[in-house]
Every structure is written in C-alpha cells, then in structure tokens.
Motif scaffolding. Structure first.
Motif, PDB file in Angstrom:
ATOM      1  N   GLY A  65      -9.300  -3.857  -6.683  1.00  0.00           N
ATOM      2  CA  GLY A  65      -8.161  -2.990  -6.378  1.00  0.00           C
ATOM      3  C   GLY A  65      -8.075  -2.681  -4.899  1.00  0.00           C
ATOM      4  O   GLY A  65      -6.984  -2.664  -4.310  1.00  0.00           O
ATOM      5  N   VAL A  66      -9.217  -2.443  -4.274  1.00  0.00           N
ATOM      6  CA  VAL A  66      -9.247  -2.183  -2.833  1.00  0.00           C
ATOM      7  C   VAL A  66      -8.776  -3.417  -2.070  1.00  0.00           C
ATOM      8  O   VAL A  66      -7.975  -3.330  -1.132  1.00  0.00           O
ATOM      9  N   VAL A  67      -9.277  -4.581  -2.471  1.00  0.00           N
ATOM     10  CA  VAL A  67      -8.937  -5.829  -1.790  1.00  0.00           C
ATOM     11  C   VAL A  67      -7.441  -6.118  -1.892  1.00  0.00           C
ATOM     12  O   VAL A  67      -6.808  -6.542  -0.922  1.00  0.00           O
ATOM     13  N   VAL A  68      -6.863  -5.876  -3.052  1.00  0.00           N
ATOM     14  CA  VAL A  68      -5.434  -6.119  -3.259  1.00  0.00           C
ATOM     15  C   VAL A  68      -4.589  -5.044  -2.583  1.00  0.00           C
ATOM     16  O   VAL A  68      -3.576  -5.336  -1.936  1.00  0.00           O
ATOM     17  N   GLY A  69      -5.006  -3.797  -2.716  1.00  0.00           N
ATOM     18  CA  GLY A  69      -4.197  -2.691  -2.218  1.00  0.00           C
ATOM     19  C   GLY A  69      -4.116  -2.599  -0.719  1.00  0.00           C
ATOM     20  O   GLY A  69      -3.045  -2.284  -0.167  1.00  0.00           O
ATOM     21  N   PHE A  99      -9.269  -0.323 -11.404  1.00  0.00           N
ATOM     22  CA  PHE A  99      -8.470  -1.129 -10.477  1.00  0.00           C
ATOM     23  C   PHE A  99      -7.407  -0.259  -9.807  1.00  0.00           C
ATOM     24  O   PHE A  99      -7.223  -0.303  -8.579  1.00  0.00           O
ATOM     25  N   LEU A 100      -6.703   0.550 -10.598  1.00  0.00           N
ATOM     26  CA  LEU A 100      -5.678   1.442 -10.050  1.00  0.00           C
ATOM     27  C   LEU A 100      -6.280   2.414  -9.038  1.00  0.00           C
ATOM     28  O   LEU A 100      -5.714   2.645  -7.958  1.00  0.00           O
ATOM     29  N   SER A 148      -7.373  -1.322   7.601  1.00  0.00           N
ATOM     30  CA  SER A 148      -7.380  -1.245   6.139  1.00  0.00           C
ATOM     31  C   SER A 148      -8.168  -2.397   5.525  1.00  0.00           C
ATOM     32  O   SER A 148      -8.909  -2.221   4.556  1.00  0.00           O
ATOM     33  N   LEU A 149      -8.011  -3.585   6.105  1.00  0.00           N
ATOM     34  CA  LEU A 149      -8.693  -4.751   5.567  1.00  0.00           C
ATOM     35  C   LEU A 149     -10.202  -4.665   5.728  1.00  0.00           C
ATOM     36  O   LEU A 149     -10.939  -5.311   4.984  1.00  0.00           O
ATOM     37  N   GLY A 191      -8.788   1.305   0.640  1.00  0.00           N
ATOM     38  CA  GLY A 191      -8.875   0.679   1.954  1.00  0.00           C
ATOM     39  C   GLY A 191      -7.852   1.221   2.926  1.00  0.00           C
ATOM     40  O   GLY A 191      -8.161   1.480   4.103  1.00  0.00           O
ATOM     41  N   ALA A 192      -6.623   1.401   2.457  1.00  0.00           N
ATOM     42  CA  ALA A 192      -5.578   1.907   3.340  1.00  0.00           C
ATOM     43  C   ALA A 192      -5.898   3.319   3.810  1.00  0.00           C
ATOM     44  O   ALA A 192      -5.658   3.673   4.974  1.00  0.00           O
ATOM     45  N   TYR A 193      -6.453   4.153   2.916  1.00  0.00           N
ATOM     46  CA  TYR A 193      -6.795   5.525   3.330  1.00  0.00           C
ATOM     47  C   TYR A 193      -7.813   5.517   4.465  1.00  0.00           C
ATOM     48  O   TYR A 193      -7.614   6.163   5.497  1.00  0.00           O
ATOM     49  N   PHE A 194      -8.912   4.801   4.274  1.00  0.00           N
ATOM     50  CA  PHE A 194      -9.935   4.786   5.309  1.00  0.00           C
ATOM     51  C   PHE A 194      -9.407   4.161   6.599  1.00  0.00           C
ATOM     52  O   PHE A 194      -9.743   4.599   7.701  1.00  0.00           O
ATOM     53  N   GLY A 195      -8.584   3.115   6.474  1.00  0.00           N
ATOM     54  CA  GLY A 195      -8.053   2.474   7.659  1.00  0.00           C
ATOM     55  C   GLY A 195      -7.173   3.412   8.466  1.00  0.00           C
ATOM     56  O   GLY A 195      -7.335   3.547   9.688  1.00  0.00           O
ATOM     57  N   VAL A 196      -6.248   4.092   7.807  1.00  0.00           N
ATOM     58  CA  VAL A 196      -5.349   5.009   8.501  1.00  0.00           C
ATOM     59  C   VAL A 196      -6.124   6.212   9.036  1.00  0.00           C
ATOM     60  O   VAL A 196      -5.891   6.667  10.167  1.00  0.00           O
TER      61      VAL A 196
END
Length: 408
Positions: free
Chosen positions: A68-72, A117-118, A343-344, A124-129
C-alpha cells in the motif's frame, strides 16, 4: 527555498513555541504510522490464532501494508502535486485513521489483509511531505537533523508505541491496538490543522514535474539502496518474536521488552545517522550499510540465547540510521520532483519491508531455523551496498563525460 516565517525560530513573539508545536504535530503522525506498522510484529501470534492462520501467513498482512505504501506514495505525489502541504497532511492522516480503525473490525483474514493495504496508502506521502516541511525550516547543513526530528516519531513508536500497543493488544485483544492507532491519527490531523503553518503553494508544481524525479538515475539508485539495503532490518524484525520464543526459548512476557530494545536501537541509529549524514553524506551511507550487514549477520549466532538475542535486536534496530541519510540524499538529487522523491523514499522503505519479510518467510518455510533471518538480512544489506557503488560509478562517469565535453 525560503523559510516560512511562522516556522523560523526568530525573535517574534511565540515563534519558537509554534515551531516546536508544529514539529510535535508532524512527529505525532510518524508515531501513529510507526505504531501501526510495527505493532503487528509483536501481535503476530495473537492475530494468527484469532484469524485462523499461521504466523508466517500473517507476514502477508505486513507485505500488504508495505505494498500500500509503495502504490500510494507515487500516486498521491502526482495527484496532489499542487495541493497545499498542510491540507494534504490532514487528508492523509484521516485516510490512515479510517484504514486502522477498519482493520480493528475486520471480519476475517482476507479483509484484514486488504484493510492493511488501505492503511498503508498514505504512509509514504505523509512522511515525504512532513520531511519537506521540516527541512524548509532550517539551514541547509541542518536538514538531516530536521528530518530526523520528524522521523523521531517513528522511532519513538518502536520504542514506546509498539510495545505499549503489543502489551494492550495481548491483554485486551489485538483489535484495540489498531483502533488506538486510528485515534492517534485523528489527533494528529487536529494538531496539524491547529499548529502547522500553511506554506505557499509552488505555482510551478505539476504532475509532470513531480514525475521528472523518476527520470534521474541518482534518484532511482538512492531508492534502490533503500528498497534492498533496508530489507535486512525487516527480515530480522518481522519474525523476531517467533525467533526468540521458538529458538531461544524466550517467554512471551518479554515481548514488549524486545520491542523497547529495538526502539532504543532505532532511536540511537536515527540520531547518529543524521549527524553522520550532515558530516559527510556519501561516506555515511556505505558505512551504515556495512554496519547493517555485520549486526544482522551477528543475530544468526545470538538468536540461540535469550539475552544475547535481545541485545542483537537492539543492534539491528540501529539500521534505522540509513533513513535520514537516504532522505537527505533524495532532497539533494530530486531537483523539481521533491515531493515525489521524498514520498518514494518511504515507499522504498516499505518495499524493503515487504521484500525482507517475504524472503525471510521463504527461508523459514524452506526448513531453515528461525534465525536464518539474520543471514538473509546480511545479503540484503550487501545488495544495498552494491547498488550504492554502482550508482556512484555511473555518477562519476557522467561527471567525467561533462568535463570532457567542456574541454572540446
């Protein structure tokens, strides 16, 4: 990049206090995410019993969250390229809250795997931002430490959140642990809304510009290091409880202590890794990977005994030193694709989670002892080191070619 006045610790009244509260809000989100990600390791046996599956099968839920992290991460980075960072952080925490609260009410194993998964989609986006917001508030030579302060929420989750959730989950049911994570996510959304100042939206931001990060070989090699090199830590940690209980004969009562020791190692590793990255980033990364290979390999021999095994769990936790170093490296090489790259990094981190858990599970199911997770970790750390050197060789070749063209 200019420093938002509301984040800078200047002489204005209340500025330092507001900056601290903003960092606490961002770190609290990391605390919730880390607790939700790592608590399942401590509750693996309980989840397996309640849902009628084996402990290695619960590893599929770990891999599902990581997937889920990889896709999101890339999808959210592209779709939300022009979204205000504060608004995006709040929305991500609300989705994370829904995923975890729903996980607590999953009627069966397959639905539990799907809901994990959800829950992983916004990770990832949270930590990246959050890392970009923190890095924008300090001088360039302090960025790794700013990122580490946000990541401290993640390491404190391993130190405090996951052990506490494991204890309460074993006592009152694993569902309570995931519901509690959902409540922390809701509190984070509230604190971000209240304390994190809005940052100006980049008028040039676009999905195409964010996707440009994927065309840079230095970005891709850094993500490769994270995807493979970090996998060793997860190969050990994903199965640490059954390893120590089945092979070393440890009582399950010591389960929370194991997570605390791992958390202490992760906290120390994150802080020391950040300082090493600010000292010399390109020397710190290979040195950390060599250290990871050594301590993960050492776990294979220590896991026959309870207390040496627990000690090496802490040493394996210091592998978290790789996180701030790779996050800073991505900031250096991403250019216009900052949100995507940041994010990635966490998508790669969780790809490592899925890879490490899967490879270790394959080795265990093949008939090896539980401690085979240690050698699997060593191989993955060495793999990350090879990716680093390959990337640096290509980078130097490109630099030499540019110099040659300049002399023609």
């Amino acid at each position: 990049m200019s420093v938002p006045s509301s984040l800078a610790t200047d002489s204005s009244v209340g500025a330092p206090s507001r900056s601290r509260l903003a960092e606490i809000a961002l770190a609290l989100g990391g605390f919730g995410i880390g607790t939700g990600e790592f608590v399942i390791m401590g509750l693996m046996n309980r989840v397996a019993t309640d849902l009628g599956v084996t402990a290695p099968q619960v590893g599929y839920a770990i891999s599902s969250y990581a997937l889920g992290v990889v896709v999101g991460a890339p999808i959210i980075a592209v779709l939300a390229a022009r979204a205000p960072r504060k608004t995006l952080l709040i929305a991500l925490m609300l989705v994370f809250a829904v995923g975890n609260i729903a996980s607590a009410f999953a009627p069966g194993f397959l639905s539990f795997v799907g809901l994990r998964f959800l829950a992983g989609l916004p990770h990832g986006a949270y930590f990246g931002v959050a890392a970009l917001v923190a890095a924008a508030s300090v001088p360039p030579n302090q960025r790794a430490r700013a990122v580490a302060r946000v990541m401290l929420g993640l390491t404190l989750a391993i130190l405090i959140g996951a052990p506490l959730a494991t204890w309460s989950g074993n006592l009152f049911g694993w569902q309570l642990a995931f519901a509690g994570v959902g409540v922390v996510a809701l509190l984070t959304a509230l604190m971000v809304w209240r304390f994190v100042p809005a940052q100006p939206t980049d008028p040039n931001a676009s999905p195409v510009r964010e996707l440009s990060a994927l065309l840079k070989h230095r970005v891709l090699f850094t993500l490769g290091i994270a995807s493979i090199g970090f996998g060793g830590m997860f190969s050990v940690f994903s199965y640490v409880m059954p390893t120590l209980t089945e092979q070393a004969g440890m009582s399950e009562v010591l389960g929370p202590l194991v997570l605390v020791v791992f958390g202490l190692g992760a906290t120390a590793g994150s802080l020391l890794g950040a300082r090493a990255a600010d000292w010399n980033l390109l020397r710190a990364i290979p040195l950390i990977l060599i250290w990871c290979a050594l301590v993960q390999g050492g776990f294979y021999f220590a896991a026959d005994y309870v207390w040496p095994g627990i000690l090496f769990v802490g040493l394996v936790g210091t592998s978290m030193a790789l996180g701030p170093a790779l996050q800073t490296r991505l900031m250096d090489v991403a250019e216009d694709g900052q949100t995507m790259a940041a994010s990635l990094n966490h998508a790669a981190f969780n790809l490592a989670n899925a890879l490490g858990a899967w490879l270790a599970g394959v080795a265990i199911n093949a008939g090896f002892t539980w401690s085979i997770t240690g050698p699997v970790g060593t191989v993955l750390a060495i793999g990350g080191l090879l990716v680093f050197f390959a990337g640096r060789a290509i980078e130097r070749r490109g630099s030499n070619a540019e110099v040659t063209m300049g002399t023609i």
